[in-house]
Design a protein around this motif. Structure first.
Motif, PDB file in Angstrom:
ATOM      1  N   ASP A   1       1.047  -1.284   0.158  1.00 49.02           N
ATOM      2  CA  ASP A   1      -0.271   0.141   0.171  1.00 49.02           C
ATOM      3  C   ASP A   1       0.792   1.262  -0.021  1.00 49.02           C
ATOM      4  O   ASP A   1       0.268   2.343  -0.292  1.00 49.02           O
ATOM      5  CB  ASP A   1      -0.786  -0.015   0.985  1.00 49.02           C
ATOM      6  CG  ASP A   1      -2.169  -1.019   1.103  1.00 49.02           C
ATOM      7  OD1 ASP A   1      -2.582  -1.666   2.056  1.00 49.02           O
ATOM      8  OD2 ASP A   1      -2.519  -1.456   0.006  1.00 49.02           O
ATOM      9  N   GLY A   2       2.158   1.033   0.299  1.00 49.85           N
ATOM     10  CA  GLY A   2       3.087   2.133   0.284  1.00 49.85           C
ATOM     11  C   GLY A   2       3.063   2.849  -1.040  1.00 49.85           C
ATOM     12  O   GLY A   2       3.010   2.257  -1.946  1.00 49.85           O
ATOM     13  N   ASN A   3       3.078   4.225  -0.971  1.00 50.23           N
ATOM     14  CA  ASN A   3       3.085   5.050  -2.106  1.00 50.23           C
ATOM     15  C   ASN A   3       4.300   5.033  -3.022  1.00 50.23           C
ATOM     16  O   ASN A   3       4.667   5.026  -4.226  1.00 50.23           O
ATOM     17  CB  ASN A   3       2.696   6.553  -1.980  1.00 50.23           C
ATOM     18  CG  ASN A   3       1.079   6.468  -1.433  1.00 50.23           C
ATOM     19  OD1 ASN A   3       0.316   5.846  -2.300  1.00 50.23           O
ATOM     20  ND2 ASN A   3       0.680   7.661  -0.818  1.00 50.23           N
ATOM     21  N   ASP A   4       5.534   4.793  -2.329  1.00 50.00           N
ATOM     22  CA  ASP A   4       6.865   4.775  -2.707  1.00 50.00           C
ATOM     23  C   ASP A   4       7.114   3.575  -3.558  1.00 50.00           C
ATOM     24  O   ASP A   4       8.110   3.522  -4.037  1.00 50.00           O
ATOM     25  CB  ASP A   4       7.879   5.255  -1.877  1.00 50.00           C
ATOM     26  CG  ASP A   4       7.824   4.373  -0.572  1.00 50.00           C
ATOM     27  OD1 ASP A   4       6.815   3.624  -0.416  1.00 50.00           O
ATOM     28  OD2 ASP A   4       8.758   4.247   0.310  1.00 50.00           O
ATOM     29  N   GLN A   5       6.516   2.665  -3.432  1.00 46.41           N
ATOM     30  CA  GLN A   5       6.738   1.213  -3.976  1.00 46.41           C
ATOM     31  C   GLN A   5       6.751   1.455  -5.567  1.00 46.41           C
ATOM     32  O   GLN A   5       6.023   1.869  -6.116  1.00 46.41           O
ATOM     33  CB  GLN A   5       5.749   0.239  -3.775  1.00 46.41           C
ATOM     34  CG  GLN A   5       6.499  -1.102  -3.919  1.00 46.41           C
ATOM     35  CD  GLN A   5       5.322  -2.231  -3.737  1.00 46.41           C
ATOM     36  OE1 GLN A   5       4.084  -2.098  -3.561  1.00 46.41           O
ATOM     37  NE2 GLN A   5       5.791  -3.360  -3.100  1.00 46.41           N
ATOM     38  N   ILE A   6       7.807   0.837  -6.196  1.00 45.87           N
ATOM     39  CA  ILE A   6       7.987   0.937  -7.504  1.00 45.87           C
ATOM     40  C   ILE A   6       7.094  -0.105  -8.182  1.00 45.87           C
ATOM     41  O   ILE A   6       6.904  -1.288  -7.892  1.00 45.87           O
ATOM     42  CB  ILE A   6       9.202   0.562  -8.121  1.00 45.87           C
ATOM     43  CG1 ILE A   6       9.973   1.482  -7.653  1.00 45.87           C
ATOM     44  CG2 ILE A   6       9.636   0.417  -9.477  1.00 45.87           C
ATOM     45  CD1 ILE A   6      11.586   1.190  -7.720  1.00 45.87           C
ATOM     46  N   VAL A   7       6.222   0.287  -9.158  1.00 50.80           N
ATOM     47  CA  VAL A   7       5.230  -0.717  -9.951  1.00 50.80           C
ATOM     48  C   VAL A   7       5.715  -0.873 -11.382  1.00 50.80           C
ATOM     49  O   VAL A   7       6.128  -0.024 -12.255  1.00 50.80           O
ATOM     50  CB  VAL A   7       3.876   0.161 -10.113  1.00 50.80           C
ATOM     51  CG1 VAL A   7       2.874  -0.887 -10.494  1.00 50.80           C
ATOM     52  CG2 VAL A   7       3.392   0.510  -8.608  1.00 50.80           C
TER      53      VAL A   7
ATOM     54  N   ASP B   1       5.360   2.485 -13.096  1.00 49.74           N
ATOM     55  CA  ASP B   1       6.588   3.258 -13.067  1.00 49.74           C
ATOM     56  C   ASP B   1       7.385   2.870 -14.315  1.00 49.74           C
ATOM     57  O   ASP B   1       8.220   3.657 -14.847  1.00 49.74           O
ATOM     58  CB  ASP B   1       7.312   3.245 -11.750  1.00 49.74           C
ATOM     59  CG  ASP B   1       6.489   3.693 -10.554  1.00 49.74           C
ATOM     60  OD1 ASP B   1       6.108   4.655 -10.652  1.00 49.74           O
ATOM     61  OD2 ASP B   1       6.427   2.930  -9.796  1.00 49.74           O
ATOM     62  N   VAL B   2       7.331   1.529 -14.601  1.00 47.89           N
ATOM     63  CA  VAL B   2       8.236   0.966 -15.525  1.00 47.89           C
ATOM     64  C   VAL B   2       7.567  -0.010 -16.397  1.00 47.89           C
ATOM     65  O   VAL B   2       6.869  -1.074 -15.686  1.00 47.89           O
ATOM     66  CB  VAL B   2       9.812   0.682 -14.972  1.00 47.89           C
ATOM     67  CG1 VAL B   2       9.554  -0.389 -13.910  1.00 47.89           C
ATOM     68  CG2 VAL B   2      10.740   0.117 -15.985  1.00 47.89           C
TER      69      VAL B   2
ATOM     70  N   MET C   1      15.291  -6.229 -12.461  1.00 49.61           N
ATOM     71  CA  MET C   1      14.817  -5.560 -11.520  1.00 49.61           C
ATOM     72  C   MET C   1      16.024  -4.514 -11.537  1.00 49.61           C
ATOM     73  O   MET C   1      15.809  -3.317 -10.878  1.00 49.61           O
ATOM     74  CB  MET C   1      14.686  -6.081 -10.093  1.00 49.61           C
ATOM     75  CG  MET C   1      13.575  -7.326 -10.283  1.00 49.61           C
ATOM     76  SD  MET C   1      12.200  -6.750 -10.916  1.00 49.61           S
ATOM     77  CE  MET C   1      11.272  -8.103 -11.957  1.00 49.61           C
ATOM     78  N   ASP C   2      17.127  -4.983 -11.262  1.00 47.10           N
ATOM     79  CA  ASP C   2      18.454  -4.093 -11.074  1.00 47.10           C
ATOM     80  C   ASP C   2      18.489  -2.975 -12.400  1.00 47.10           C
ATOM     81  O   ASP C   2      18.721  -1.741 -11.966  1.00 47.10           O
ATOM     82  CB  ASP C   2      19.730  -5.017 -11.395  1.00 47.10           C
ATOM     83  CG  ASP C   2      21.135  -4.444 -10.935  1.00 47.10           C
ATOM     84  OD1 ASP C   2      20.883  -3.687 -10.006  1.00 47.10           O
ATOM     85  OD2 ASP C   2      22.097  -4.410 -11.364  1.00 47.10           O
ATOM     86  N   LEU C   3      18.158  -3.609 -13.582  1.00 50.03           N
ATOM     87  CA  LEU C   3      18.134  -2.493 -14.431  1.00 50.03           C
ATOM     88  C   LEU C   3      17.012  -1.426 -14.369  1.00 50.03           C
ATOM     89  O   LEU C   3      17.212  -0.134 -14.579  1.00 50.03           O
ATOM     90  CB  LEU C   3      18.001  -3.100 -15.807  1.00 50.03           C
ATOM     91  CG  LEU C   3      19.022  -3.744 -16.683  1.00 50.03           C
ATOM     92  CD1 LEU C   3      18.630  -4.439 -17.852  1.00 50.03           C
ATOM     93  CD2 LEU C   3      20.043  -2.629 -17.096  1.00 50.03           C
TER      94      LEU C   3
ATOM     95  N   ASP D   1      16.068   5.621 -11.562  1.00 47.83           N
ATOM     96  CA  ASP D   1      16.954   6.725 -10.740  1.00 47.83           C
ATOM     97  C   ASP D   1      18.013   7.685 -11.776  1.00 47.83           C
ATOM     98  O   ASP D   1      18.598   8.276 -11.241  1.00 47.83           O
ATOM     99  CB  ASP D   1      18.406   5.834  -9.986  1.00 47.83           C
ATOM    100  CG  ASP D   1      17.598   4.891  -8.877  1.00 47.83           C
ATOM    101  OD1 ASP D   1      16.481   5.432  -8.349  1.00 47.83           O
ATOM    102  OD2 ASP D   1      18.405   4.100  -8.266  1.00 47.83           O
ATOM    103  N   GLY D   2      17.410   7.304 -13.125  1.00 42.16           N
ATOM    104  CA  GLY D   2      18.152   8.178 -14.022  1.00 42.16           C
ATOM    105  C   GLY D   2      19.632   8.158 -14.481  1.00 42.16           C
ATOM    106  O   GLY D   2      20.109   8.686 -15.157  1.00 42.16           O
TER     107      GLY D   2
END
Lengths: 333, 364
Positions: free
Chosen positions: A35-41, A97-98, A296-298, A304-305
């Motif tokens: 539920d956390g907003n900062d989690q990458i989707v 997000d990706v 996941m690493d990529l 992170d840009g």
């Protein structure tokens, strides 16, 4: 003209969200963390589930996403490009997000990838490439280098040429079982192998024929080679399955696979590894479906840009019978 | 002097053998002549490429060599083509046989793997029986669509051709299932009296079918339905039952072929097992001289056709055709065979040929 498609898309998105909610609640203990907003989707669209290799590929991505703390929206295209395009559009709607996907076919992706680009969602290709003029449409392509796989097989043969000359006539006679004619792995593995064995003039491919990547095909072509070619020393099969078919043909002819005729294959699926551990196959070049961790690493780097190379090769190794015996018990696919 | 009264060509293909000098004339007029000639030419080409092509030696107590391999590998196509011959004779066609073969292989392998004693002979027999029983159901479905609902055969069987492979994938979970069962493996790779078991099974099926269709009225009834379904119905032939039966028979033959293909590699790959075998089977039937328009059929012709196709497959690696040119080579050979088989094409070529057939008693 405006409202209708918007409504339709909203419905699609809503149903997708509902399905995801169902999926998340199915996970049990993980649901509170997601539920956390900062989690990458991450939205991932898979080709389908056509082989053990592909299933292992899917499992790896799911497991790595969980370990890396990604929320994964997984979609199976069942081998159809239109399903895959639909899935990517729905990922864009959901503002993931990706996006990562293994394209079913090479062409026809420009429009949907443009949409992703406009929405500022980075795209990573896995396992298979797309054919497009505009390379800015995706960040990177993570997958196997089939030419390199062929080279590794050829290099092993060059290094072990003395052993591989089973009949001791000074020449290493190779027969090649090709993959499906026109398929990228078949073309590239043959090319890499031919390049690598050039360094030793004693090694030559005396016959080469397609076995369609299947056991039955490999067996039938090998049966014919055993009758028509004299003094076969080595079989190079473009995948494990054809190698397994060749083993049966060699046994039926009264020879011992792995001893009387050396066998090199590519893939390292479980059945192939079992035959390698038994000494029926002599060397396997891995074609690794377990690219989840690298993906996941990529994805982290892209988000992170950081700069990532346009082409990332999957980490792949090779196996001898001893190594195969060690890892066989843990082999997932 | 009954010989002179026997109409050449028009007689039954399995008519009793003719003695005396007329035998040669009869043989030359036989519709089997051309497919057999094509097969012989193909063998000659192979012998020229590899002089040892026809060599057969004894290996571990059984025969070994190209010819033995061809006989063994021809079993699946032969079985599928056998069923297809009867289906085509009723003016039908069955496109679903490849998918049915995949389902049979998938069911048999998953049953063996799932059984308590994987290596037991009883396990293999049970698994194959279940697989064939399912094929009967699939054949009933095809026959129902064609004979009761009245859908055109090509469409009716297309349903199962597409859905069947998906069904086989479901059975195997999309995985390649490997089995370890000697009895099962012997079905394809085993030998009885030095001869390949798979080939003997296929030949036995042909023999039984030959007796059933040619020693009883069944063959004539099948041909009657194919020549004119309406007329045969009015004449009291139960065309619905006959059509239904041939589709069930076709499915069982396909199932047996699927089990043999799976046994050949001790594994089932639902994606590739029996892929396009329906086309090979139809080709075998056509090469054997059975017309796609239905009616007369020739079981012996189908046998020759199936052997021809398997020999052609063996020819490609033997004479070293590059993989890229495979299909082109196959297509050219098939076109050539179909042309020399067609009476009209032969008539065009006949100008240069003084055929003994043409001299004596040819009705044309």
């Amino acid at each position: 003209m405006w409202r209708k498609p918007v409504l339709k898309k909203t419905v699609t998105a809503a149903s997708a969200v509902l399905m995801c909610a169902a999926a998340v609640s199915g996970c049990g203990s993980d649901s509170s963390a997601s539920d956390g907003n900062d989690q990458i989707v991450m939205g991932f669209s898979q080709v389908g589930a056509e082989s053990g290799w592909r299933t292992a590929n899917t499992e790896s991505i799911k497991a790595s996403a969980k370990a890396a703390g990604f929320e994964l929206k997984f979609s199976d295209a069942q081998g159809k490009q239109e399903n895959q395009i639909k899935a990517i559009r729905s990922f864009i709607q959901q503002k993931v997000d990706v996006i990562a996907f293994s394209p079913v076919v090479e062409t026809g992706w420009d429009t949907v990838l443009q949409e992703a680009k406009r929405a500022n969602i980075p795209v990573i290709l896995t396992d298979r490439a797309v054919d497009t003029e505009d390379t800015s449409l995706y960040k990177t392509f993570l997958g196997s280098d089939f030419v390199l796989e062929g080279e590794k097989a050829g290099q092993w043969l060059v290094e072990n040429a003395a052993d591989a000359d089973v009949d001791g006539d000074g020449d290493v006679n190779v027969v090649q079982l090709e993959g499906t004619t026109g398929a990228a792995p078949a073309i590239d593995r043959a090319e890499g192998f031919a390049e690598a064995i050039k360094t030793d003039s004693k090694i030559k491919v005396s016959a080469s024929q397609t076995g369609d990547f299947t056991r039955d095909g490999g067996k039938q072509v090998m049966e014919s080679f055993l009758n028509s070619e004299d003094g076969i020393d080595v079989v190079f099969a473009h995948n494990d399955d054809m190698g397994l078919g060749a083993i049966e043909a060699i046994e039926a002819s009264g020879l011992e696979p792995g001893k009387d005729i050396k066998i090199i294959t590519v893939d390292a699926v479980k059945d192939g590894m079992a035959a390698l551990a038994k000494g029926q196959i002599n060397f396997i070049v891995e074609c690794n479906p377990l690219l989840g961790d690298q993906l996941m690493d990529l994805a982290n780097k892209v988000l992170d840009g950081e700069e990532v190379p346009a082409r990332v090769v999957t980490e792949e190794t090779t196996f001898t019978p001893e190594q195969a015996a060690e890892v066989l018990a843990d082999r997932k696919y | 002097m009954t010989d002179t009264l026997t109409p050449p060509e028009a007689g039954r293909r399995t008519a009793s053998p003719v003695r005396g000098p007329r035998l040669v004339a009869r043989l030359l007029a036989s519709p089997l002549l051309w497919p057999v000639m094509a097969l012989v030419v193909l063998l000659v080409v192979n012998v020229v490429a590899t002089p040892s092509f026809l060599d057969v030696r004894l290996q571990d107590g059984h025969l070994y060599g190209n010819v033995v391999d061809i006989a063994r590998n021809s079993a699946p196509v032969l079985l599928v083509a056998l069923g297809m011959t009867l289906v085509i004779a009723t003016r039908g066609i069955d496109l679903s046989v490849g998918a049915i073969a995949a389902i049979a292989g998938a069911v048999a392998c998953t049953r063996i793997v799932g059984a308590g004693d994987e290596g037991a002979a009883a396990t293999a027999i049970m698994a194959c029986t279940v697989a064939l029983a399912i094929c009967v159901l699939l054949g009933l479905w095809n026959g129902f669509l064609v004979s009761v609902v009245g859908i055109q055969p090509i469409i009716a069987t297309l349903v199962l051709m597409v859905a069947g492979r998906g069904l086989a994938m479901l059975v195997t979970d999309g995985q390649i299932t490997t089995v370890n069962n000697d009895t099962f493996s012997n079905l394809a790779s085993g030998f009885v009296l030095g001869l390949p078991l798979a080939f003997l099974v296929a030949v036995a099926m042909v023999a039984v079918t030959g007796v059933l269709t040619r020693r009883t009225a069944l063959g004539m009834l099948i041909e009657a339905v194919g020549i004119n379904p309406e007329a045969s119905r009015l004449a009291g032939v139960r065309s619905r039952t006959i059509i239904w039966t041939v589709y069930v028979f076709g499915a069982v033959c396909a199932g047996l072929a699927g089990v043999i293909i799976a046994a050949n590699t001790n594994s089932v790959n639902a994606n590739s097992l029996g892929l396009w075998i329906e086309l090979d089977a139809i080709l075998a039937v056509v090469i054997g001289g059975t017309a796609l328009t239905g009616g007369r059929f020739s079981l012996l012709g189908t046998v020759v056709g199936a052997l021809f196709i398997t020999t052609l497959a063996r020819t490609i690696p033997n004479i070293g055709i590059p993989s890229e040119a495979n299909y082109l080579f196959k297509a050219m050979v098939v076109v050539a065979v179909c042309l020399i088989q067609s009476p009209r094409a032969r008539a065009v070529l006949r100008v240069r040929r003084t055929a003994p057939v043409a001299r004596k008693g040819n009705p044309a």
